[in-house]
Motif scaffolding. Structure first.
Motif, PDB file in Angstrom:
ATOM      1  N   ARG A   1      36.844  29.769  33.755  1.00 56.67           N
ATOM      2  CA  ARG A   1      37.003  31.057  34.430  1.00 56.67           C
ATOM      3  C   ARG A   1      37.968  31.961  33.655  1.00 56.67           C
ATOM      4  NH1 ARG A   1      36.772  32.523  40.216  1.00 56.67           N
ATOM      5  NH2 ARG A   1      38.573  33.715  40.909  1.00 56.67           N
TER       6      ARG A   1
ATOM      7  N   GLU B   1      28.265  26.453  42.514  1.00 60.58           N
ATOM      8  CA  GLU B   1      29.341  27.420  42.778  1.00 60.58           C
ATOM      9  C   GLU B   1      30.549  27.266  41.845  1.00 60.58           C
ATOM     10  OE1 GLU B   1      29.859  29.923  44.933  1.00 60.58           O
ATOM     11  OE2 GLU B   1      27.807  29.860  45.675  1.00 60.58           O
TER      12      GLU B   1
ATOM     13  N   GLY C   1      31.792  31.007  37.318  1.00 65.06           N
ATOM     14  CA  GLY C   1      30.577  31.802  37.521  1.00 65.06           C
ATOM     15  C   GLY C   1      30.848  33.178  38.108  1.00 65.06           C
ATOM     16  N   HIS C   2      31.968  33.337  38.817  1.00 62.83           N
ATOM     17  CA  HIS C   2      32.269  34.627  39.445  1.00 62.83           C
ATOM     18  C   HIS C   2      32.604  35.708  38.432  1.00 62.83           C
ATOM     19  CE1 HIS C   2      33.767  32.006  43.053  1.00 62.83           C
ATOM     20  NE2 HIS C   2      32.474  31.929  42.872  1.00 62.83           N
ATOM     21  N   VAL C   3      32.978  35.302  37.237  1.00 59.47           N
ATOM     22  CA  VAL C   3      33.387  36.284  36.224  1.00 59.47           C
ATOM     23  C   VAL C   3      32.613  36.102  34.917  1.00 59.47           C
ATOM     24  CG1 VAL C   3      35.699  36.834  37.092  1.00 59.47           C
ATOM     25  CG2 VAL C   3      35.362  34.771  35.737  1.00 59.47           C
TER      26      VAL C   3
ATOM     27  N   HIS D   1      47.469  33.502  40.491  1.00 63.00           N
ATOM     28  CA  HIS D   1      46.161  33.291  39.852  1.00 63.00           C
ATOM     29  C   HIS D   1      45.420  32.252  40.685  1.00 63.00           C
ATOM     30  CE1 HIS D   1      47.193  35.367  36.011  1.00 63.00           C
ATOM     31  NE2 HIS D   1      48.403  35.055  36.404  1.00 63.00           N
ATOM     32  N   LEU D   2      44.461  32.681  41.450  1.00 63.14           N
ATOM     33  CA  LEU D   2      43.686  31.740  42.274  1.00 63.14           C
ATOM     34  C   LEU D   2      42.325  31.529  41.618  1.00 63.14           C
ATOM     35  CD1 LEU D   2      44.642  33.096  45.808  1.00 63.14           C
ATOM     36  CD2 LEU D   2      45.758  31.317  44.436  1.00 63.14           C
TER      37      LEU D   2
ATOM     38  N   GLY E   1      39.384  30.556  43.072  1.00 66.27           N
ATOM     39  CA  GLY E   1      38.156  30.821  43.811  1.00 66.27           C
ATOM     40  C   GLY E   1      37.357  29.569  44.126  1.00 66.27           C
TER      41      GLY E   1
ATOM     42  N   SER F   1      39.147  38.602  40.948  1.00 63.51           N
ATOM     43  CA  SER F   1      38.961  37.168  40.676  1.00 63.51           C
ATOM     44  C   SER F   1      40.294  36.442  40.696  1.00 63.51           C
ATOM     45  CB  SER F   1      38.239  36.950  39.343  1.00 63.51           C
ATOM     46  OG  SER F   1      39.126  36.989  38.246  1.00 63.51           O
ATOM     47  N   ARG F   2      41.341  37.082  40.211  1.00 65.93           N
ATOM     48  CA  ARG F   2      42.659  36.439  40.211  1.00 65.93           C
ATOM     49  C   ARG F   2      43.136  36.123  41.615  1.00 65.93           C
ATOM     50  NH1 ARG F   2      44.528  40.039  36.029  1.00 65.93           N
ATOM     51  NH2 ARG F   2      45.463  41.323  37.635  1.00 65.93           N
ATOM     52  N   LEU F   3      42.672  36.897  42.595  1.00 65.61           N
ATOM     53  CA  LEU F   3      43.068  36.635  43.984  1.00 65.61           C
ATOM     54  C   LEU F   3      42.014  35.805  44.714  1.00 65.61           C
ATOM     55  CD1 LEU F   3      44.653  40.047  45.019  1.00 65.61           C
ATOM     56  CD2 LEU F   3      45.782  38.001  44.140  1.00 65.61           C
ATOM     57  N   GLY F   4      41.022  35.312  43.999  1.00 67.51           N
ATOM     58  CA  GLY F   4      40.029  34.440  44.633  1.00 67.51           C
ATOM     59  C   GLY F   4      38.910  35.184  45.348  1.00 67.51           C
TER      60      GLY F   4
ATOM     61  N   ARG G   1      35.328  37.603  45.264  1.00 65.77           N
ATOM     62  CA  ARG G   1      34.147  37.898  44.455  1.00 65.77           C
ATOM     63  C   ARG G   1      33.896  39.387  44.462  1.00 65.77           C
ATOM     64  NH1 ARG G   1      30.179  33.201  45.559  1.00 65.77           N
ATOM     65  NH2 ARG G   1      31.689  31.601  46.077  1.00 65.77           N
TER      66      ARG G   1
ATOM     67  N   HIS H   1      29.548  42.245  33.591  1.00 68.61           N
ATOM     68  CA  HIS H   1      29.823  41.027  32.816  1.00 68.61           C
ATOM     69  C   HIS H   1      30.834  40.115  33.500  1.00 68.61           C
ATOM     70  CE1 HIS H   1      28.843  43.704  29.075  1.00 68.61           C
ATOM     71  NE2 HIS H   1      27.794  43.482  29.831  1.00 68.61           N
ATOM     72  N   VAL H   2      31.602  40.663  34.414  1.00 70.35           N
ATOM     73  CA  VAL H   2      32.656  39.872  35.066  1.00 70.35           C
ATOM     74  C   VAL H   2      32.548  39.950  36.593  1.00 70.35           C
ATOM     75  CG1 VAL H   2      34.351  39.842  33.188  1.00 70.35           C
ATOM     76  CG2 VAL H   2      34.212  41.832  34.689  1.00 70.35           C
ATOM     77  N   ALA H   3      31.357  40.243  37.075  1.00 66.40           N
ATOM     78  CA  ALA H   3      31.155  40.340  38.522  1.00 66.40           C
ATOM     79  C   ALA H   3      30.259  39.209  38.999  1.00 66.40           C
ATOM     80  CB  ALA H   3      30.535  41.686  38.871  1.00 66.40           C
ATOM     81  N   ASP H   4      30.354  38.919  40.270  1.00 69.28           N
ATOM     82  CA  ASP H   4      29.526  37.872  40.843  1.00 69.28           C
ATOM     83  C   ASP H   4      28.089  38.347  41.022  1.00 69.28           C
ATOM     84  OD1 ASP H   4      30.039  35.165  41.750  1.00 69.28           O
ATOM     85  OD2 ASP H   4      29.191  35.847  43.650  1.00 69.28           O
TER      86      ASP H   4
END
Lengths: 355, 355
Positions: A21, A42, A46-48, A334-335, A337, B28-31, B33, B47-50
């Protein structure tokens, strides 16, 4: 491949956890795309990421499609099956190279490699069976630690032996897996060096961090570490020797014990490393971007430290502290997810600026 | 919605440019999407989105599907059509609220709003037609700037009038669009305040940055800005007054002219702002994360500055300098992954740590 990878190229990452990530985010800062390959559903990475393949490492068709979608492939963990790597490498370069993986996948091979470089390691013995363990305990003594040669991490696959009697029957506990016995090292503290080597052989090291573990899992990394100037130089030179010997391209973590007799290498990890997360707030170029730069043939960036930082891992129920951590001064959260909290699972980290 | 949005929730972002991209990384850093809605193909934020929806703002079905996939919606630019916002807002909250958008979408409304708060703005006049322009030039004088009331940014939709004669026929150049004439302000330099307000009305401002423009586009932002302690306090209080008057939730940029007679508000932007990019390397919590915190009902983070930074935009052909910038000391590169370079297009930025 000697030219830097053009902007807009796609970096394949084997493994979709938090390291993948943060690699993905770093790749985006340099204008690259990422494609994650991860067997689990999941994946946090994958989220980024630009694309995700969800398939087992035994799915040849999925591996081939993944490889053909990528311009370069890297990994976020060292236990990718060899068969998968073979298949990918037939189509696209893998960085760091296979030699570093081969060595670090096996604790015995790793120790022999490090010793061969003239670096100090803890006393160790090859333990194929109980008889070997009994013999090794007699020579190396206790306390000592029995570790499986392969697939151990974060304290898993390890048994601490407090006495020779305690060693009796221990090999059956390990499920018969080949092991290494490591002798006790009387160290004052542990530090790690996060080191990078470029395609052209340029080496850059981040300032060593001082690590504290809890229950076998990294708890905090503090920079600057308590090291004399000569220890600091030693640490960096040792890391550079390892990188060069492996003809390594990318970021590698080297854990070192600090003892009155000098630095002893605990282990190496051929990837970005938890003890390098502080670089996100302490350096212009963090360990994730440094890895991306190295594997894409870019010049290494300036990783000099411009702040003092304490990194703290958030493990399992530490997530309950997030509301309070979110209000703390000088603190970057920094979480990762991850979908669910489990005991011992790394859920995030904080970087605290201390100066 | 008064409870903070749970981790793992999805934030919808209208607009897929670089601001959406950096918001997505911060989320993303806060968990969280993110789901990007963007009419153009290949949005940098994608490019960095869910998830990404590629559809025009007139596609009601796409807007409804987007809204139903999101727990909250925000935007990276202020010219989203009202009809699209109406449709989304029927399903899911939009933050910041519509009032800030309504005001900042129209330069005349904005000036009236700011003046109504007792803040100083440049002399201005409503210019519906050429006759009004001729009259306004006579009263406000030259040099002055004619700007379209709506849809202007980065120097677009603006004409500088050097003399009363030059004003003749200018309204036809503007395609008949309603305009505002702005009088000349004799300022020594421009600064901006990036300010945030939480759901509970808490306000936090980043240290003001000093801006230099080239060809109507931001060139550099330097922190700390050249401001006296009292000017600094004024700047922050002005930003807070604007946020409170709008019952604003999120990050807002306020551009200010520094004059011997005090600070004059140039314009406001109801979103993260180019002049706040330095916070990525200078603060524990950057402007993008601060915005995400605000709109998700989290507490605002500590945005105090721990380093001196100069941000420089990379515009168009500045991309040719990337190989050299990549080797610079104390320099963080941020590239936006845009598919093609165009003159005047923002392609990336660098943050240089200067202390």
């Amino acid at each position: 491949m000697t030219e830097p990878l053009p902007l807009g190229s796609t970096i394949g990452i084997l493994g979709g956890g938090q390291l993948g990530r943060m690699l993905s985010v770093a790749a985006s800062r340099l204008g690259f795309r990422t494609h994650i390959f991860e067997p689990g559903a999941e994946p946090p990475a994958g989220h980024v990421a630009d694309a995700v393949t969800t398939a087992p490492y035994e799915d040849d068709a999925a591996l081939r499609a993944f490889a053909s979608a990528c311009d370069i492939v890297t990994f976020e963990f060292e236990n990718v099956p060899t068969s998968a790597l073979d298949l990918i490498e037939a189509q696209v370069p893998i960085r760091p190279g296979r030699e570093a993986l081969r060595i670090s996948q096996d604790r015995l091979t790793e120790k022999e490699f490090l010793q061969g470089l003239g670096l100090n390691v803890a006393p160790y013995a090859d333990i194929p069976d109980q008889a070997a363990l009994d013999a090794a305990v007699a020579s190396i003594g206790t306390p000592s630690i029995l570790k499986t040669r392969r697939f151990g991490y974060d304290g898993k696959g390890q048994v601490r032996l407090r006495s020779a009697e305690a060693a009796g029957g221990t090999m059956s506990q390990m499920g018969g897996a080949p092991c290494v016995l490591e002798g006790f090292v009387d160290f004052s503290h542990e530090v790690s060096v996060i080191a990078a080597r470029s395609v052209t052989g340029e080496v850059a090291c981040f300032d060593p961090g001082e690590n504290v573990h809890r229950d076998g899992i990294l708890h905090t990394t503090t920079v600057p570490a308590r090291l004399s100037a000569s220890q600091r130089t030693d640490a960096v030179l040792m890391a550079a020797r390892i990188l060069n010997a492996l003809d390594y391209v990318g970021v590698l973590g080297v854990e070192l014990f600090v003892t009155p007799q000098g630095l002893i290498v605990n282990e190496i990890a051929p990837r970005v490393h938890n003890s390098g997360h502080w670089t996100q707030q302490g350096c212009s170029v963090d360990q994730f971007e440094q890895h991306i730069r190295a594997i894409t043939g870019w010049p290494l960036g300036d990783g000099s430290r411009y702040a003092d930082v304490v990194m703290e891992n958030l493990i399992g129920d530490d997530m309950d502290r997030v509301p309070e951590l979110a209000r703390e001064k000088n603190t970057s959260l920094h979480l990762y997810g991850k979908a669910s909290v489990k005991p011992g699972r790394k859920m995030g980290h904080v970087n605290r600026i201390t100066r």
